[in-house]
Design a protein around this motif. Structure first.
Motif, PDB file in Angstrom:
ATOM      1  N   GLN A 102     -34.088 112.541  52.131  1.00  0.00           N
ATOM      2  CA  GLN A 102     -34.991 111.666  52.891  1.00  0.00           C
ATOM      3  C   GLN A 102     -35.415 110.467  52.045  1.00  0.00           C
ATOM      4  OE1 GLN A 102     -36.412 111.589  55.934  1.00  0.00           O
ATOM      5  NE2 GLN A 102     -35.368 113.371  56.796  1.00  0.00           N
ATOM      6  N   SER A 107     -29.779 103.504  65.968  1.00  0.00           N
ATOM      7  CA  SER A 107     -30.856 104.426  65.610  1.00  0.00           C
ATOM      8  C   SER A 107     -30.250 105.775  65.250  1.00  0.00           C
ATOM      9  CB  SER A 107     -31.838 104.589  66.780  1.00  0.00           C
ATOM     10  OG  SER A 107     -31.196 105.186  67.901  1.00  0.00           O
ATOM     11  N   ARG A 134     -31.367 109.955  63.919  1.00  0.00           N
ATOM     12  CA  ARG A 134     -32.439 110.946  63.803  1.00  0.00           C
ATOM     13  C   ARG A 134     -32.579 111.345  62.329  1.00  0.00           C
ATOM     14  NH1 ARG A 134     -34.283 112.617  68.605  1.00  0.00           N
ATOM     15  NH2 ARG A 134     -32.964 112.312  70.447  1.00  0.00           N
ATOM     16  N   THR A 135     -33.119 110.432  61.554  1.00  0.00           N
ATOM     17  CA  THR A 135     -33.243 110.667  60.111  1.00  0.00           C
ATOM     18  C   THR A 135     -34.693 110.755  59.650  1.00  0.00           C
ATOM     19  OG1 THR A 135     -33.036 108.273  59.773  1.00  0.00           O
ATOM     20  CG2 THR A 135     -31.031 109.586  59.546  1.00  0.00           C
ATOM     21  N   GLY A 136     -35.635 110.742  60.580  1.00  0.00           N
ATOM     22  CA  GLY A 136     -37.032 110.848  60.196  1.00  0.00           C
ATOM     23  C   GLY A 136     -37.361 112.224  59.648  1.00  0.00           C
ATOM     24  N   ASP A 195     -39.212 114.546  60.644  1.00  0.00           N
ATOM     25  CA  ASP A 195     -39.224 115.592  61.668  1.00  0.00           C
ATOM     26  C   ASP A 195     -38.119 115.391  62.698  1.00  0.00           C
ATOM     27  OD1 ASP A 195     -41.569 116.882  60.609  1.00  0.00           O
ATOM     28  OD2 ASP A 195     -42.751 115.208  61.414  1.00  0.00           O
ATOM     29  N   GLY A 196     -37.077 114.688  62.287  1.00  0.00           N
ATOM     30  CA  GLY A 196     -35.957 114.483  63.189  1.00  0.00           C
ATOM     31  C   GLY A 196     -36.137 113.334  64.159  1.00  0.00           C
ATOM     32  N   GLU A 197     -37.186 112.530  63.976  1.00  0.00           N
ATOM     33  CA  GLU A 197     -37.397 111.404  64.882  1.00  0.00           C
ATOM     34  C   GLU A 197     -36.396 110.295  64.576  1.00  0.00           C
ATOM     35  OE1 GLU A 197     -40.513 110.822  61.566  1.00  0.00           O
ATOM     36  OE2 GLU A 197     -39.455 112.452  62.595  1.00  0.00           O
ATOM     37  N   ARG A 198     -36.184 109.443  65.559  1.00  0.00           N
ATOM     38  CA  ARG A 198     -35.218 108.347  65.407  1.00  0.00           C
ATOM     39  C   ARG A 198     -35.794 107.232  64.532  1.00  0.00           C
ATOM     40  NH1 ARG A 198     -30.644 108.217  68.141  1.00  0.00           N
ATOM     41  NH2 ARG A 198     -30.280 109.715  69.813  1.00  0.00           N
ATOM     42  N   GLU A 199     -34.915 106.660  63.703  1.00  0.00           N
ATOM     43  CA  GLU A 199     -35.275 105.518  62.873  1.00  0.00           C
ATOM     44  C   GLU A 199     -34.225 104.434  63.053  1.00  0.00           C
ATOM     45  OE1 GLU A 199     -37.538 107.301  58.993  1.00  0.00           O
ATOM     46  OE2 GLU A 199     -35.357 107.536  59.045  1.00  0.00           O
ATOM     47  N   SER A 200     -34.648 103.173  62.900  1.00  0.00           N
ATOM     48  CA  SER A 200     -33.712 102.062  63.049  1.00  0.00           C
ATOM     49  C   SER A 200     -32.890 101.900  61.773  1.00  0.00           C
ATOM     50  CB  SER A 200     -34.466 100.763  63.358  1.00  0.00           C
ATOM     51  OG  SER A 200     -35.374 100.454  62.312  1.00  0.00           O
ATOM     52  N   GLU A 212     -26.946 113.639  60.338  1.00  0.00           N
ATOM     53  CA  GLU A 212     -27.989 114.298  61.124  1.00  0.00           C
ATOM     54  C   GLU A 212     -27.401 114.881  62.411  1.00  0.00           C
ATOM     55  OE1 GLU A 212     -27.494 110.072  62.301  1.00  0.00           O
ATOM     56  OE2 GLU A 212     -27.760 111.151  60.423  1.00  0.00           O
TER      57      GLU A 212
END
Length: 261
Positions: free
Chosen positions: A113, A220, A222-224, A226-231, A261
């Protein structure tokens, strides 16, 4: 008529294949430069040729300007502006370093991360400033023109090589520091020169494409945490791929998880 146009275009393409492409610096003028610099016209001509030989002086000056652009790879005409992309990257990294925990206390996924945070922070400002610079884009037009001829321009090629060496050294210092920070080392079959060359070639190619269709380079993932999307940009994705290919963990107990991911 359409058939004739197509036939002529085919023959025109054949001419390009034989003679290549020449990039002319039509906007460059020694006399205009002398005027804006506050230098006497006669003095300016003597700098680049003999007294009164204006045409020769203009030609010599234009070639010198071309080589200077290729060697410096500037993003602007100011010395501070020329370092602007690098300074923005360093500022972004400094903010991240201040909040970094001890890497030894993290899991492989958590270390991954943090690597991805640095990658995303380091690939945006550099590309954006370069793409917005007409001077930077002209540099690559000159480079392409110097090799798109039956006989490549050796002087411009050498200027390009010198500029590439300086640029690579500037960013190599960043890459080696980050590698040490994350406990990474180059795999035995690669060198730092090869890594920096691959990164810069990718950056330059995507930077030029971004002047035509920038939206295609955004995505985008899913690398946040908690698996959230990031640009992400394609440059960032490509940089991550190069890191995975070129580097390995120095300590097998401190692996970095960069799986997709």
């Amino acid at each position: 008529m359409r058939h004739v146009e197509n036939e002529l275009l085919e023959h025109g393409m054949a001419q390009v294949a034989r003679s290549g492409v020449r990039v002319a610096l039509e906007g460059v003028s020694l006399i205009d430069a002398a005027r804006t610099a506050g230098v006497e016209r006669s003095e300016a001509i003597q700098c680049w040729s003999g007294p009164g030989e204006r045409d020769e002086a203009e030609a010599q000056f234009t070639e010198a300007v071309a080589q200077r652009v290729l060697e410096l790879r500037p993003t602007s005409l100011s010395h501070s502006g020329a370092d602007e992309p690098l300074n923005e990257v360093l500022d972004a990294f400094s903010l991240l370093v201040e909040s970094m925990p001890d890497m030894a206390t993290l899991t492989p996924a958590e270390r991954g991360q943090w690597v991805r945070r640095f990658i995303r922070a380091g690939t945006g400002p550099d590309s954006a400033v370069e793409v917005d610079s007409l001077l930077w884009r002209s540099c690559f037009a000159l480079a392409a023109g110097s090799v798109a001829q039956p006989q490549p321009d050796v002087s411009r090629r050498d200027a390009w090589i010198r500029g590439d060496a300086v640029t690579s050294t500037r960013f190599l210092n960043i890459y080696s520091t980050l590698a040490a920070l994350f406990g990474l080392r180059l795999r035995s079959c690669y060198s730092w020169d090869q890594f920096t060359l691959a990164v810069r070639a990718m950056s330059e190619g995507l930077g030029l494409r971004a002047t035509v269709d920038p939206d295609r380079q955004l995505l985008s993932r899913r690398t946040g945490p908690d698996g959230e999307r990031e640009s992400w940009s394609l440059m960032a994705v490509g940089f991550e791929a190069l890191v995975r290919q070129f580097f390995e963990a120095e300590d097998p107990r401190q692996l970095i998880d960069l799986r997709h991911e």
